[in-house]
Design an enzyme around this catalytic site. Structure first.
Site, PDB file in Angstrom:
ATOM      1  CD  GLU A 125      -2.477  -1.472   2.672  1.00  0.00           C
ATOM      2  OE1 GLU A 125      -3.594  -1.949   2.564  1.00  0.00           O
ATOM      3  OE2 GLU A 125      -2.018  -1.072   3.766  1.00  0.00           O
TER       4      GLU A 125
ATOM      5  CB  CYS B 229      -8.179   1.609   8.335  1.00  0.00           C
ATOM      6  SG  CYS B 229      -7.756   1.139   6.652  1.00  0.00           S
TER       7      CYS B 229
HETATM    8  O1  FUB Z   1      -2.369  -0.902   9.595  1.00  0.00           O
HETATM    9  C1  FUB Z   1      -3.476  -0.105  10.014  1.00  0.00           C
HETATM   10  C2  FUB Z   1      -4.202   0.402   8.811  1.00  0.00           C
HETATM   11  O2  FUB Z   1      -4.725  -0.686   8.057  1.00  0.00           O
HETATM   12  C3  FUB Z   1      -3.373   1.163   7.814  1.00  0.00           C
HETATM   13  O3  FUB Z   1      -3.223   2.504   8.083  1.00  0.00           O
HETATM   14  C4  FUB Z   1      -4.099   0.930   6.555  1.00  0.00           C
HETATM   15  O4  FUB Z   1      -3.355   1.216   5.418  1.00  0.00           O
HETATM   16  C5  FUB Z   1      -4.481  -0.506   6.676  1.00  0.00           C
HETATM   17  O5  FUB Z   1      -3.411  -1.324   6.284  1.00  0.00           O
HETATM   18 ZN    ZN Z   2      -7.829   3.045   5.283  1.00  0.00          ZN
END
Ligand code: FUB
Ligand code: ZN
Length: 648
Positions: free
Chosen positions: A320, A416
């Site tokens: 990501e 999230c």
């Molecule tokens: O790891 C916590 C959250 O979940 C991250 O900020 C998002 O990108 C997702 O991976």
């Molecule tokens: Zn998110």
């Protein structure tokens, strides 16, 4: 600095009502596993937990009110914390006794789940009490703590209640005791930045210096000891709590080199912008110029080389993450909703460091495009990933595009983004103005009233606008004290503007993208008129994906073509460089949008039996092209979409 902002903007009040009336109750049902919905995995990965949220049940179990095991991600608690933060902000614009009671009861439950010494995390309390703080690369314990502290601070500010704040202080004090360079303390950082934001916020609220110092410790320790994560696990790590993370390179966690030596945006995009937010807050608060310079470098790398026209960041699904300069693929990118929300956080703090409109420009770009594209117009469906080009068949059949969804799911295995959207929109009043000792910056054109009462100043500014539908924005200023500078952002996308003060046009020069009006005591009217017209944009030629393509904007909105308006196979469309872009408002469509139409071209498809490779190019036929704002796409069923359109 004491100031208050009330929003009464038509466009944004619709969103804020949606948060209060739909998203908050909907998300509450989801967090309690009583919404009749299907939870989708954010990509084809069978290890993603998607049976239920279980986030509230985890707290009940940790508090001893229920029996069972923890379910969900190790950071599942943060969904509840962001929801609580959203509730807190919403109470500031729409008080609700019942909601306040619900929130009180959740804070009670959380304080019951908190351990005697202040430790708070349902996963470890339920499943792995001996594993606390032993696998920081994966554990998200400090990440969750940061989110709780933010929620508690917001709740205290909204309600005056010290209930939540007490739990947060106990947690923060536990963290301050546990981490540091002293004997017996853990000299290390979390794999996901966020605690730094929470501690800075607690410092601003309480004035207790230790919290800022600990935020500074976590920030400055980052990358000083790149072997820390691996060593911690090797020496004392216990069982894995989130597998796979250790296989990412150090820059995924921004620990590849000391923070002050980082000058490009690397790694996981949300982590990077959360880190940068806290860094910029610390730099602005402490006046540390070296930290400010690091923030500027990271900022300019993002804004100048690694950000999509939609304000999306993160060019790859793998981690990501950011990739490299000018690498901005449109159909495999990540552009996580949370990452653009984090970019707004970062911009807001940069504006505290220096009054440059470039930060507010990006804030606006992210807000009006990727951020609100992250949710459907009904407030009950959410994107995690925000593509600039989506072809539903490819997403279904190409495993490398399983993350690129063409319809927003009702909820996601990793949730999230939905509560992050709720808290961002509910707190939008915090982004419109930056109030400094000697000036007020107007960053966003959102109908609102700003009131400042701080002993030295007594000032109110009422901003009236129907932006961007109407290009004239009026500011009624009442200054009951000494003269003040009001600086209004000149959006980078406009070619012309005029500023009048009390009916007289002024020739005020732009200062770093803001036009300045000096307002003496009394009542004054400032009128700011922008040229807002549909415009074509081109990428820097280094962006290989966009050669020969153009994107269209109107004011802050980036536009896109959807299959439902233009037929599928949007790659067959061509927008001639000189065809007129005709904008008309359609109040019935998609909640009211400006629709842009243009005379275009459609390449003709080959006959079925013509084969795959042909000796002649396709014939062309005229075809009207219809564009809608990007944020509103995917609200009319399964559909192709593209932002960058081939130019004829
Ligand atoms: O790891 C916590 C959250 O979940 C991250 O900020 C998002 O990108 C997702 O991976
Ligand atoms: Zn998110």
């Amino acid at each position: 600095m004491d100031f208050k902002v009330r929003i009464f903007d038509g466009f944004w009040n619709r969103y804020r009502r949606l948060v209060k009336q739909t998203m908050i109750p909907y998300q509450w049902d989801v967090l309690n596993d009583r919404a009749d919905i299907s939870i989708e995995r954010e990509r084809n990965d069978a290890s993603i937990p998607n049976e239920k949220s279980h986030a509230m049940e985890n707290f009940r179990i940790a508090a001893g009110r229920a029996q069972g095991k923890h379910y969900g991600w190790v950071f599942q608690d943060s969904d509840v914390y962001k929801w609580l933060e959203a509730v807190s902000y919403s109470l500031c614009y729409e008080w609700d006794d019942e909601l306040k009671e619900t929130a009180d009861s959740v804070f009670d439950l959380i304080s019951e789940a908190q351990e005697e010494d202040g430790y708070l995390n349902t996963y470890f309390s339920i499943m792995n009490p001996s594993g606390k703080y032993r696998r920081l690369v994966e554990s998200h314990e400090l990440y969750c703590a940061g989110h709780f502290i933010e929620a508690a601070a917001a709740y205290h500010q909204a309600t005056g209640s010290s209930k939540a704040l007490g739990t947060a202080i106990k947690l923060a004090d536990h963290i301050c005791r546990t981490f540091g360079t002293g004997e017996g303390q853990i000299r290390g950082v979390d794999g996901h930045e966020e605690i730094e934001i929470g501690l800075m916020r607690l410092y601003h609220l309480t004035g207790k210096r230790e919290y800022m110092d600990k935020a500074a410790f976590f920030l400055k320790e980052r990358g000083k000891d790149p072997g820390f994560f691996e060593r911690q696990i090797r020496e004392d790590g216990g069982d894995p709590v989130l597998t796979g993370l250790l296989s990412f390179p150090l820059k995924y966690f921004q620990v590849h080199r000391p923070v002050t030596e980082q000058d490009t945006a690397e790694g996981h995009a949300v982590r990077l912008v959360y880190m940068s937010t806290a860094l910029a807050d610390l730099a602005a608060t402490s006046g540390d110029e070296a930290l400010a310079e690091t923030c500027r470098k990271i900022w300019s790398n993002i804004a100048g080389r690694r950000m999509y026209i939609t304000g999306g960041i993160g060019s790859t699904v793998t981690g990501e993450a950011f990739t490299l300069d000018y690498d901005l693929p449109n159909d495999t990118m990540y552009c996580e909703t949370c990452a653009s929300i984090g970019l707004m956080f970062f911009a807001r703090q940069m504006l505290r460091i220096e009054s440059k409109a470039e930060y507010a420009d990006v804030m606006e770009r992210a807000l009006y495009n990727t951020v609100i594209a992250g949710m459907a117009l009904d407030g009950r469906h959410f994107f995690y990933v925000n593509p600039l080009e989506a072809v539903p068949g490819k997403s279904l059949n190409d495993p490398g595009k399983s993350h690129v969804k063409a319809v927003r799911p009702q909820w996601l295995g990793c949730a999230c983004c939905p509560p992050n959207l709720a808290r961002l929109i509910a707190s939008l009043d915090r982004y419109i103005y930056t109030v400094k000792d000697d000036e007020v910056l107007v960053n966003l054109f959102i109908g609102s009233e700003l009131k400042i009462e701080d002993g030295r100043r007594s000032l109110s500014i009422r901003q009236d606008s129907d932006y961007p539908k109407n290009p004239v924005i009026t500011f009624d200023v009442e200054n009951r004290a000494e003269p003040v500078a009001v600086k209004i952002r000149i959006p980078s996308w406009t070619d012309r503007y005029t500023l009048s003060v009390d009916g007289k046009e002024t020739e005020a020069d732009a200062e770093y993208g803001y036009v300045r009006a000096d307002v003496s005591a009394g009542k004054h009217t400032i009128s700011f008129e922008l040229e807002i017209i549909p415009k074509r944009w081109y990428s820097n030629p280094k962006v290989s994906e966009n050669i020969g393509k153009t994107a269209v904007t109107y004011g802050p909105f980036v536009y896109c073509a959807e299959g439902v308006d233009n037929g599928e196979d949007l790659h067959l469309l061509e927008l001639p460089a000189h065809s007129f872009l005709d904008l008309k408002w359609d109040d019935e469509l998609l909640g009211g949008v400006g629709v842009i139409e243009a005379e275009g071209i459609r390449l003709q498809e080959a006959e079925e039996d013509d084969g795959l490779y042909l000796s002649e190019g396709p014939r062309k036929a005229p075809r009207k092209i219809k564009l809608i704002p990007y944020y509103a796409w995917a609200n009319r069923g399964v559909n192709e979409m593209r932002v960058w359109i081939n130019e004829a």
